[in-house]
Design a protein around this motif. Structure first.
Motif, mmCIF file in Angstrom:
data_model
loop_
_atom_site.group_PDB
_atom_site.id
_atom_site.type_symbol
_atom_site.label_atom_id
_atom_site.label_comp_id
_atom_site.label_asym_id
_atom_site.label_seq_id
_atom_site.Cartn_x
_atom_site.Cartn_y
_atom_site.Cartn_z
ATOM 1 N N ARG A 37 14.096 15.848 10.782
ATOM 2 C CA ARG A 37 13.969 15.188 9.485
ATOM 3 C C ARG A 37 12.590 15.474 8.914
ATOM 4 N NH1 ARG A 37 16.233 9.169 10.867
ATOM 5 N NH2 ARG A 37 18.013 9.860 12.073
ATOM 6 N N PRO A 38 12.494 15.584 7.593
ATOM 7 C CA PRO A 38 11.173 15.784 7.009
ATOM 8 C C PRO A 38 10.330 14.519 7.156
ATOM 9 C CG PRO A 38 12.811 15.552 5.279
ATOM 10 C CD PRO A 38 13.551 15.562 6.590
ATOM 11 N N PRO A 39 9.013 14.654 7.162
ATOM 12 C CA PRO A 39 8.156 13.471 7.238
ATOM 13 C C PRO A 39 8.195 12.709 5.915
ATOM 14 C CG PRO A 39 6.838 15.428 6.888
ATOM 15 C CD PRO A 39 8.244 15.893 7.098
ATOM 16 N N ALA A 40 7.734 11.461 5.949
ATOM 17 C CA ALA A 40 7.626 10.683 4.714
ATOM 18 C C ALA A 40 6.646 11.392 3.797
ATOM 19 C CB ALA A 40 7.144 9.275 5.022
ATOM 20 N N MET A 41 7.022 11.603 2.556
ATOM 21 C CA MET A 41 6.166 12.327 1.617
ATOM 22 C C MET A 41 6.556 12.041 0.188
ATOM 23 S SD MET A 41 7.605 16.221 1.612
ATOM 24 C CE MET A 41 8.883 16.397 2.821
ATOM 25 N N THR A 42 5.634 12.362 -0.708
ATOM 26 C CA THR A 42 5.941 12.413 -2.125
ATOM 27 C C THR A 42 6.312 13.854 -2.414
ATOM 28 O OG1 THR A 42 4.377 10.643 -2.616
ATOM 29 C CG2 THR A 42 5.030 12.080 -4.450
ATOM 30 N N LEU A 43 7.573 14.087 -2.716
ATOM 31 C CA LEU A 43 8.093 15.437 -2.901
ATOM 32 C C LEU A 43 7.542 16.047 -4.180
ATOM 33 C CD1 LEU A 43 10.068 17.408 -1.551
ATOM 34 C CD2 LEU A 43 11.864 16.442 -2.989
ATOM 35 N N ARG A 44 6.993 17.256 -4.079
ATOM 36 C CA ARG A 44 6.396 17.942 -5.236
ATOM 37 C C ARG A 44 7.218 19.142 -5.700
ATOM 38 N NH1 ARG A 44 3.386 14.018 -7.055
ATOM 39 N NH2 ARG A 44 1.907 13.278 -5.529
ATOM 40 N N ALA A 45 7.864 19.841 -4.769
ATOM 41 C CA ALA A 45 8.637 21.028 -5.143
ATOM 42 C C ALA A 45 9.653 21.329 -4.048
ATOM 43 C CB ALA A 45 7.716 22.232 -5.324
ATOM 44 N N VAL A 46 10.747 21.971 -4.457
ATOM 45 C CA VAL A 46 11.794 22.381 -3.526
ATOM 46 C C VAL A 46 12.136 23.836 -3.826
ATOM 47 C CG1 VAL A 46 14.187 22.015 -2.802
ATOM 48 C CG2 VAL A 46 12.771 20.055 -3.432
ATOM 49 N N GLY A 47 12.299 24.614 -2.764
ATOM 50 C CA GLY A 47 12.732 25.994 -2.909
ATOM 51 C C GLY A 47 13.919 26.247 -2.003
ATOM 52 N N ILE A 48 14.903 26.986 -2.497
ATOM 53 C CA ILE A 48 16.095 27.293 -1.722
ATOM 54 C C ILE A 48 16.367 28.787 -1.849
ATOM 55 C CG2 ILE A 48 18.583 26.884 -1.473
ATOM 56 C CD1 ILE A 48 18.100 24.135 -2.780
ATOM 57 N N GLY A 49 16.698 29.415 -0.725
ATOM 58 C CA GLY A 49 17.024 30.836 -0.739
ATOM 59 C C GLY A 49 18.167 31.115 0.216
ATOM 60 N N ALA A 50 18.935 32.139 -0.083
ATOM 61 C CA ALA A 50 20.061 32.516 0.758
ATOM 62 C C ALA A 50 19.926 33.978 1.165
ATOM 63 C CB ALA A 50 21.374 32.301 0.011
ATOM 64 N N GLY A 51 20.224 34.240 2.432
ATOM 65 C CA GLY A 51 20.209 35.602 2.938
ATOM 66 C C GLY A 51 21.549 36.274 2.738
ATOM 67 N N THR A 52 21.623 37.536 3.113
ATOM 68 C CA THR A 52 22.865 38.290 2.926
ATOM 69 C C THR A 52 23.666 38.432 4.220
ATOM 70 O OG1 THR A 52 21.671 40.364 3.272
ATOM 71 C CG2 THR A 52 21.948 39.616 0.984
ATOM 72 N N LYS A 53 23.070 38.120 5.363
ATOM 73 C CA LYS A 53 23.766 38.246 6.637
ATOM 74 C C LYS A 53 24.805 37.142 6.767
ATOM 75 C CE LYS A 53 22.916 38.871 11.540
ATOM 76 N NZ LYS A 53 21.898 39.046 12.568
ATOM 77 N N GLU A 54 26.005 37.494 7.214
ATOM 78 C CA GLU A 54 27.085 36.528 7.423
ATOM 79 C C GLU A 54 27.084 36.083 8.875
ATOM 80 O OE1 GLU A 54 29.230 35.224 5.227
ATOM 81 O OE2 GLU A 54 28.343 36.327 3.556
ATOM 82 N N PHE A 55 26.917 34.778 9.117
ATOM 83 C CA PHE A 55 26.916 34.249 10.472
ATOM 84 C C PHE A 55 28.280 33.701 10.868
ATOM 85 C CE2 PHE A 55 22.359 34.000 9.515
ATOM 86 C CZ PHE A 55 21.876 34.685 10.612
ATOM 87 N N GLY A 56 29.086 33.243 9.942
ATOM 88 C CA GLY A 56 30.400 32.701 10.249
ATOM 89 C C GLY A 56 30.378 31.241 10.625
ATOM 90 N N SER A 57 29.492 30.853 11.544
ATOM 91 C CA SER A 57 29.488 29.473 12.022
ATOM 92 C C SER A 57 28.458 28.584 11.318
ATOM 93 C CB SER A 57 29.224 29.441 13.526
ATOM 94 O OG SER A 57 27.950 29.986 13.809
ATOM 95 N N HIS A 58 27.540 29.168 10.583
ATOM 96 C CA HIS A 58 26.538 28.367 9.876
ATOM 97 C C HIS A 58 26.019 29.151 8.676
ATOM 98 C CE1 HIS A 58 24.177 30.755 12.759
ATOM 99 N NE2 HIS A 58 23.237 30.716 11.855
ATOM 100 N N PRO A 59 25.540 28.448 7.650
ATOM 101 C CA PRO A 59 25.061 29.129 6.449
ATOM 102 C C PRO A 59 23.742 29.857 6.699
ATOM 103 C CG PRO A 59 24.694 26.775 6.265
ATOM 104 C CD PRO A 59 25.454 26.992 7.537
ATOM 105 N N ASN A 60 23.491 30.869 5.922
ATOM 106 C CA ASN A 60 22.253 31.650 5.997
ATOM 107 C C ASN A 60 21.378 31.232 4.813
ATOM 108 O OD1 ASN A 60 20.285 33.504 6.456
ATOM 109 N ND2 ASN A 60 21.536 35.297 6.082
ATOM 110 N N ILE A 61 20.897 30.006 4.891
ATOM 111 C CA ILE A 61 20.145 29.407 3.781
ATOM 112 C C ILE A 61 18.867 28.788 4.321
ATOM 113 C CG2 ILE A 61 20.181 27.571 2.040
ATOM 114 C CD1 ILE A 61 23.200 27.974 1.880
ATOM 115 N N VAL A 62 17.800 28.893 3.560
ATOM 116 C CA VAL A 62 16.555 28.216 3.900
ATOM 117 C C VAL A 62 16.202 27.281 2.748
ATOM 118 C CG1 VAL A 62 15.065 30.030 2.940
ATOM 119 C CG2 VAL A 62 14.186 28.511 4.703
#
Length: 99
Positions: free
Chosen positions: A58-83
């Motif tokens: 879990r993330p620590p307690a914080m005042t959230l300032r920004a969020v970034g999301i990215g997806a890779g191209t590799k297919e894992f099948g059992s889990h998403p390839n996202i950060v």
């Protein structure tokens, strides 16, 4: 590669992850799950994390300032390839209640 099989994680990735908490990947999966680029981002963005903060998924307690999301191209099948990266200011005075 032209040099034969490479170890996973790659040597550069391992060096970047030194002195950082790590965990094993999903059961039964073999292959690269953390790239050197991802390890460098984790190392850089987590430098100000207090050692007393628990790493429990879990993330620590914080005042959230920004969020970034990215997806890779590799297919894992059992889990998403996202950060997902969350940047924020620590809220050390906030009491977090865990259920």
């Amino acid at each position: 590669t032209d040099h034969g099989l490479l170890p996973v994680p790659a040597p550069a990735t391992l060096r970047l992850l030194c002195n950082m908490p790590v965990c094993p990947g999903p059961p039964g999966y073999t292959g690269e799950l953390v790239t050197p680029t991802a390890a460098a981002l984790l190392k850089t963005l987590s430098q100000e994390r207090s050692p007393k903060q628990a790493i429990d998924g879990r993330p620590p307690a914080m005042t959230l300032r920004a969020v970034g999301i990215g997806a890779g191209t590799k297919e894992f099948g059992s889990h998403p390839n996202i950060v997902r990266v969350m940047l924020g200011d620590s809220d050390e005075n906030v009491k977090v209640v865990r259920e």
